[in-house]
Write an enzyme that holds these catalytic residues in place. Sequence first.
Site: not given
Ligand code: DGJ
Length: 691
Positions: A430, A494
């Site tokens: 991430d 997301d």
């Molecule tokens: C952002 C990501 O896009 C989410 O899927 C998740 O992993 C969160 N971060 C976790 O902090």
Amino acid sequence: MVLDTTGERLARVVHWGADLGADIDLDALVSATDPPLARATLDVRVPVSLVPERAAGYRGRPGLSGSREGLAWSPSLRVASQEWAEPEGGVVMAEDPDAGLVLRSELRLAPSGLLRVRHALRNTGSDTYQLDELACLLPLPAVAGELLDLTGRWCRERSPQRRPLGQGVWRREGRHGRTGHDAPLMLVAGTPGFGFRAGEVWGVHTGWSGNAATWAERLGDGTAVLGASELLEPGEVRLEPGQEYETPWLYATWSDRGMDGLSAAVHRWLRARPGHPRRPRPVVLNSWEAVYFDHRLERLIELADAAALLGVERFVLDDGWFGSRRDDTSGLGDWHVAEQVWPQGLEPLIDHVRGLGMEFGLWVEPEMCNPDSDLYRAHPDWVLGVPGRLPPPWRHQQVLDLANPDTFAHVRDRLAALLDEYDIAFLKWDHNRGLVEAARAGRPAVHAQTLAAYGLLDELRSRYPDLEIESCSSGGARVDLGILARTDRVWASDTNDALERQAIQRWTALLLPPELIGAHVGPSRARTTGRTHDLSFRVATALFGHFGIEWDVMEGTAEERAALADAIAFYKRVRGLLHSGEVVRGDHHDPAAFLHGVVAPERDAALFAYVQLATSVAETPGPARLPGLDPERRYRVEPVPLAGGPVPAQAEPPAWLAEGGVTLPGRALATTGLQMPVLQPEQALILHLNG
Ligand code: DGJ
């Protein structure tokens, strides 16, 4: 592509588009494309060369900008050597000894039709050369009168925008230190009105995960170009004597059958890479929307048990397993399993997951730290920033300076320790903030940071060749072919709201084939929008990517879980087709619906989705044309009742649907089409074709 490589100057692009055949008379073509000389302008013709120069009279954005404190700002490059191999491409070396510069230009044309271009500039002078921009440019023909590119934000990535290409510059800049939610993904120029299936189009994409600019320019002299470059901050690249700078690859495609042709060329090239994922893409369950930061072994074991019963093949533990990370305000950077919540380490969970026959995956965010972390307390000088101040916080975090060898080694060694200790098949990598005022030793740092992040991924991949990595960045803010040279899929967004996802995945597929696009079934009420969707719509949406689940499936009814298990079994049956076939998107007449699908390479099978996005104005939606099929082949078309299928909103379905299917040649399906049922909004009909 036809290049005029005669003369001393860099090659002129005579033609980029349709294959003109091997027997084309090149002298005649050069003569046919040589423009007239207008009055009241330069007395010489100004070609659009691979790196257009002011010294040659070029009056648009030049290919190369930089100087030695104001000198050597307008180089005049002469070809020193060139090597061409048809049709693969070649390398040209050019130099300007007075300016102290040597340029290496590389062009590679793949069998799929994808063209890659990059340049490298070496300082052969005796003092510092400050490089401001080195761009890759390709000319556009006059018929390319309309532009399309993508933009967006968190949870709304890759929204298309269109405009005419008049005189002037349409320039998209990304200064996020990452690709960005609003990245253009591909800048497409084409004949006005071009669509997915129609029009002649030219598209470019920059394979870079840092700051970048992409533009189209039409000059007063009638020429037009598509261009792209890394966007450099003042003084960011200063080449000392002997040093070299290399541009990212520019990926360029042409099609005379609309944007689907552009996508097909990129997808085919990606799939031919030796490192392209070959194993069937495993069904994923990601813990994020099921438990967020609430990590409890018993609960996660229950979730893993439920996942295994559904047919899940990879269980991914998301954020919250390390350091003091009980929420997003602290612990980031401390890559030690949190004893407080995992007193026996991750072993009990991993053993359980492995015992159920699933792979285990783990979330990491290696380029970042919370100031409230042991790492930051020990090494406050390891973050990017102008001396004396920290960049504004974003999700309570700062960016680690990976170009610092100590920081790099620390992060690499912590990740390696985890990968050595635990049986981890997959990392969700991430990157949850934009880089603002990113500096090291006071100087702009995004260029070095991007290369260092690539270096970290490359080192880990060579040490753990079976490890798969997902590129995630606050959802889909790092989707580009630079990061995908070292990762195996992207997290497209997301948002798991299936309606939003329909558009996001449709446009992400402009560049990426479905197997590289993570697509998960979320909870019935989407966390990011509050919309509620039937399981059938959520499943029908996730099906056309790398399928997974991001939901506490125990919340679902037993009936829903059984339907989800059936849908997973169906995905497993069709993923071979979905992940090798050609993506097709209809230019459907009704703006309230999408028609998209994947046609098998042999064109003997296909899977289509008719997606009702909103209510249609007409009483009956009319026929949908199914494109991309073999016109001569007869196909049996049958609906797939996934998770109960779509909810109809009609007195009677179309006859063929009431009869359970129909058999017709591809030509009829592509022209007369099939009458679609009246569906409630946010419902999708899946069609399986066999021929
Ligand atoms: C952002 C990501 O896009 C989410 O899927 C998740 O992993 C969160 N971060 C976790 O902090």
